[in-house]
Design an enzyme around this catalytic site. Structure first.
Site, PDB file in Angstrom:
ATOM      1  N   HIS A 452       0.841  -1.203   0.000  1.00  0.00           N
ATOM      2  CA  HIS A 452       0.000   0.000   0.000  1.00  0.00           C
ATOM      3  C   HIS A 452       0.876   1.253   0.000  1.00  0.00           C
ATOM      4  O   HIS A 452       1.440   1.636   1.020  1.00  0.00           O
ATOM      5  CB  HIS A 452      -0.933  -0.020   1.223  1.00  0.00           C
ATOM      6  CG  HIS A 452      -1.798   1.201   1.320  1.00  0.00           C
ATOM      7  ND1 HIS A 452      -2.280   1.689   2.515  1.00  0.00           N
ATOM      8  CD2 HIS A 452      -2.270   2.034   0.366  1.00  0.00           C
ATOM      9  CE1 HIS A 452      -2.992   2.777   2.287  1.00  0.00           C
ATOM     10  NE2 HIS A 452      -2.998   3.021   1.007  1.00  0.00           N
ATOM     11  N   LEU A 463       5.376   3.057   3.309  1.00  0.00           N
ATOM     12  CA  LEU A 463       4.789   1.936   2.560  1.00  0.00           C
ATOM     13  C   LEU A 463       4.293   0.913   3.572  1.00  0.00           C
ATOM     14  O   LEU A 463       5.024   0.536   4.486  1.00  0.00           O
ATOM     15  CB  LEU A 463       5.855   1.296   1.659  1.00  0.00           C
ATOM     16  CG  LEU A 463       5.450  -0.007   0.967  1.00  0.00           C
ATOM     17  CD1 LEU A 463       4.371   0.235  -0.088  1.00  0.00           C
ATOM     18  CD2 LEU A 463       6.658  -0.685   0.316  1.00  0.00           C
ATOM     19  N   GLU A 464       3.035   0.496   3.406  1.00  0.00           N
ATOM     20  CA  GLU A 464       2.527  -0.604   4.218  1.00  0.00           C
ATOM     21  C   GLU A 464       2.646  -1.880   3.393  1.00  0.00           C
ATOM     22  O   GLU A 464       2.123  -1.929   2.273  1.00  0.00           O
ATOM     23  CB  GLU A 464       1.057  -0.380   4.584  1.00  0.00           C
ATOM     24  CG  GLU A 464       0.826   0.752   5.562  1.00  0.00           C
ATOM     25  CD  GLU A 464      -0.658   0.899   5.940  1.00  0.00           C
ATOM     26  OE1 GLU A 464      -0.959   1.006   7.123  1.00  0.00           O
ATOM     27  OE2 GLU A 464      -1.519   0.923   5.025  1.00  0.00           O
ATOM     28  N   VAL A 465       3.311  -2.882   3.937  1.00  0.00           N
ATOM     29  CA  VAL A 465       3.374  -4.182   3.268  1.00  0.00           C
ATOM     30  C   VAL A 465       2.449  -5.129   4.015  1.00  0.00           C
ATOM     31  O   VAL A 465       2.506  -5.220   5.246  1.00  0.00           O
ATOM     32  CB  VAL A 465       4.819  -4.710   3.246  1.00  0.00           C
ATOM     33  CG1 VAL A 465       4.855  -6.197   2.914  1.00  0.00           C
ATOM     34  CG2 VAL A 465       5.648  -3.935   2.222  1.00  0.00           C
TER      35      VAL A 465
END
Ligand code: 3HC
Length: 709
Positions: A452, A463-465
């Site tokens: 994301h 950044l969201e993983v």
């Protein structure tokens, strides 16, 4: 015991000193290192065979990272911190007054105390390598350059240029530092040693380098006469206040240290600098900013899993969807990671538009002289696209950035699986849709993950993983590793609606509707949040995100969490009226010429409300913030983030939760669970059950525990 940090050898009258702090990835100045420097310089002074000195770092890509931050966080009192700074100043003074010439060869990060040391030397050579950065990042840690940086830099490059660097805590790449006059010579890394040693030798032979004053007549007018200087300081002070809104004391203190020194001389300036350093070092703001530094440093090594396998290095990236997000990811991947990027969209005009947008990021780099022309040509050639999946068979990672709709995303996944290699990773850039749902359509669900990104991709640092239940551990490492290569701070979060950032933003954004309905004005709501330290208020944030996007997110959140995170109808009404926020020129605010142009009064009518006083500012703020803290605590309880650290960093880097407050969970700790629970109970009684304190906070209140022990 670590071995000595400094070694030296004599080469034809020049002592070549190498600074290489054992058992540490970077060189830094601790008390012990400083003592070793002093002892070494004494020995060099006494050794009659030594005519000049050339100092280098023994680390491959780091010069000196500054004072040892771990050491100064242990300082208990302002007086002790002041003493530490004064000792640092004495060491720099010893270097400057050293009877033999001292030249320094800089390659890699030269920051804080590291730059202060370089400034104290008699001659500075730096490599033109991108890793060579010179700067004074102290204010980002809530302190100021305390080892004479506030005095030396303005004397070398002028007050205006020095304030630009010191007050923003900025680092400059070597070519810019050279243009500013911070270094005397710029060289290729291969000849750094030779050139520096030669300069030291020439200095010993009586050569005096002529320093030009950069900046021309304007600089002379502003920096060299008292009137011009007063203007410089007045302007700088105003800009600092605009930027910090009074929440960060360090830049103002640094300004004072510089100004005092230029007015009353070096000795007085140093005294003031040390005293202010001492005061700042023990502030809560500094403590919080240092915690953020260590948290982000830890995160650079954390792959979100206990025994994460090493990441696969992505060489080729493919992207489905050449819209705003897709092209942002493409451009960032080329600029930051230099990987080959293939884009695909439904038709060629869209692809062309996406390619042009991605390339614009590259153009911008060239314009700002961050890359050379030949580099530009090489990077631009990495970018290609088409309306089919040609080239996808070579991709290591495929990111989809198509319309936020489950069936569309699943369809894309099926097509990609047919075109890509079996071991390619498929990442969905979704902001809300559970990855497990998307992966239901996969033949190889273990290769599917969420990445994301935030918009605009090139500028947003987070950044969201999101691994789904079946995602393979190596896929997680690969996504995290690639995110880092893009320059992002990466947090690994659980596959649940809204992930972390949108989950905790939901109550904050929803509260806007409730507040407007109760007669608050748009300006008041935003002002309350900005006063707390958010970069923009929630209404502006909605406009920035795009009201259609916000509507979609809030529908998902409402469906997943029920009444608690149910949005009011306001945003939908605006979307229906064609107001999509900044991108369409109108949302809650009007936009024109790239600027926000004030609230559109017609909005109140569309929403069927009108501002009539409404709740007090303090009440507005409590509702906005406490709702967010409550949801953040609940999400921690649900395991959405692995640690409070990840949650706080996610909020700070994701939407600008005020860094000086340390993040929502640190802030909750500062308030104390008992107080927060009491506030939430009062709000719940007054405004409804959405404020009911969550179990995590209640438990903390009962036990007197915290997120950070
Ligand atoms: N003090 C203590 N530790 C430091 C440090 C410092 N100044 N700089 C880096 N480190 C540590 C990191 O915590 C990390 O430790 P770990 O491996 O145990 O987790 C390790 O060095 C490697 O750091 P990074 O992972 O960040 O390595 P990178 O290569 O990605 O970046 C860097 C290197 C650019 C030097 C970056 O670490 C950085 O920006 N450091 C901070 C620089 C800074 O703020 N300096 C000012 C210090 S204050 C000062 O000098 C006061 C003076 O004016 C009196």
């Amino acid at each position: 015991m670590p071995g000595p940090a400094l070694t030296w050898e004599l080469a034809d009258g020049v002592a070549i000193v190498t600074f290489d702090l054992k058992d540490s990835p970077v060189n830094k100045f601790s008390r012990a290192v400083k003592d070793e420097f002093l002892a070494t310089f004494t020995a060099l002074e006494q050794d009659r065979a030594v005519r000049a000195i050339a100092v280098f770092s023994g680390k491959p890509d780091n010069f000196i990272a500054g004072a040892d931050i771990e050491e100064f966080v242990t300082i208990g009192s302002a007086a002790e911190a002041e003493r530490l700074a004064a000792e640092g100043q004495e060491m720099m003074d010893r270097v400057t007054r050293f009877p033999k010439p001292v030249a320094v060869g800089i390659h890699g990060a030269c920051l804080g105390g590291g730059l202060e040391f370089a400034l104290a030397c008699h001659y500075r050579v730096a490599t033109d390598h991108p890793k060579t950065q010179l700067g004074l990042p102290e204010v980002q840690l809530g302190i100021l350059p305390g080892a004479s940086g506030c005095q030396r830099l303005p004397r070398l490059i002028g007050a205006r240029a020095a304030l630009d660097i010191i007050l923003a805590g900025r680092s400059e790449r070597a070519p810019k530092a050279f243009r500013l006059g911070m270094v005397d010579e710029l060289v290729h890394p291969a000849i750094l040693q030779d050139i520096t040693i030669a300069a030291a030798r020439r200095l010993a032979d009586g050569w005096r380098p002529r320093r030009r004053r950069p900046g021309g007549v304007l600089a002379w007018l502003l920096d060299r006469n008292p009137l011009g200087r007063r203007l410089v300081f007045r302007t700088a002070r105003r800009q600092v206040l605009e930027r910090t809104k009074g929440h960060y004391p360090a830049p103002l203190a640094a300004l004072e240290a510089v100004e005092h020194g230029l007015k009353h001389g070096m000795a007085e300036g140093l005294k003031r600098e040390a005293r202010l350093f001492g005061q700042l070092a023990v502030t809560d703001v500094s403590r919080k900013l240092v915690q953020i530094f260590f948290a982000t440093t830890q995160l650079k090594k954390d792959f979100g899993l206990p025994n994460a396998p090493p990441p696969t290095a992505v060489q080729r990236l493919a992207i489905v969807g050449a819209g705003f997000m897709g092209s942002g990811i493409a451009g960032t991947a080329i600029v930051q990671a230099g990987v080959d990027v293939r884009m695909k969209d439904a038709d060629l005009p869209r692809v062309a538009k996406g390619l042009a947008a991605a390339r614009a990021l590259l153009d911008d780099r060239l314009r700002r002289r961050r890359i050379a022309k030949y580099e530009y040509a090489r990077l631009a050639a990495l970018l290609s696209g088409g309306d089919g999946y040609a080239g996808f068979g070579r991709a290591d990672l495929v990111i989809e950035a198509v319309f936020e709709d489950l069936s569309v995303k699943q369809q894309v996944l099926r097509e990609v699986e047919a075109a890509a290699r079996d071991d390619a990773v498929f990442a969905s850039n979704t902001s809300t849709i559970p990855i497990a749902r998307i992966a239901e359509a996969a033949r190889r669900p273990e290769r599917v993950i969420g990445m994301h990104f935030f918009s605009p991709v090139d500028r947003m640092p987070l950044l969201e993983v999101i691994p789904a239940a079946r995602t393979a551990p190596g896929v997680v490492s690969t996504a995290v590793g690639f995110g880092r290569r893009l320059g992002k701070t990466v947090i690994v979060v659980k596959d649940s609606p809204g992930f972390w950032v949108n989950r905790i933003l939901a109550p904050y954004a929803n509260e806007v509707g409730h507040l407007l309905a109760e007669g608050a004005s748009i300006e008041e709501i935003d002002a309350a949040a900005v006063g707390f330290g958010f970069p923009v208020g929630p209404v502006t944030l909605l406009d920035e995100v795009g009201l259609d996007v916000a509507e979609k997110v809030s529908q998902v959140m409402g469906a997943a969490f029920g009444e608690r995170l149910q949005a009011t109808a306001g945003v939908t009404a605006l979307v229906k009226a064609g107001r999509l926020g900044r991108k369409s020129g109108r949302g809650f605010y009007r936009y024109g010429g790239g600027k926000k142009r004030g609230v559109d009064p017609a909005v109140y009518e569309l929403l069927g409300v009108h501002p009539n006083g409404g709740p007090r500012l303090a009440e507005i703020l409590q509702r906005l913030v406490d709702g967010m803290l409550n949801e953040a605590a609940r999400a921690v309880g649900d395991g959405v983030v692995g640690t409070p650290r990840d949650g706080d960093i996610g909020a700070i880097f994701g939407f600008g939760f005020p860094p000086f407050r340390g993040g929502p969970l640190r802030h909750a700790d500062d308030l104390g669970a008992a107080r927060l629970v009491a506030e939430l109970e009062r709000l719940a009684e007054r405004y409804g059950p959405r404020f009911a304190p969550c179990e995590v906070l209640q438990e903390q209140a009962r036990r007197g525990s915290k997120f950070y022990p």
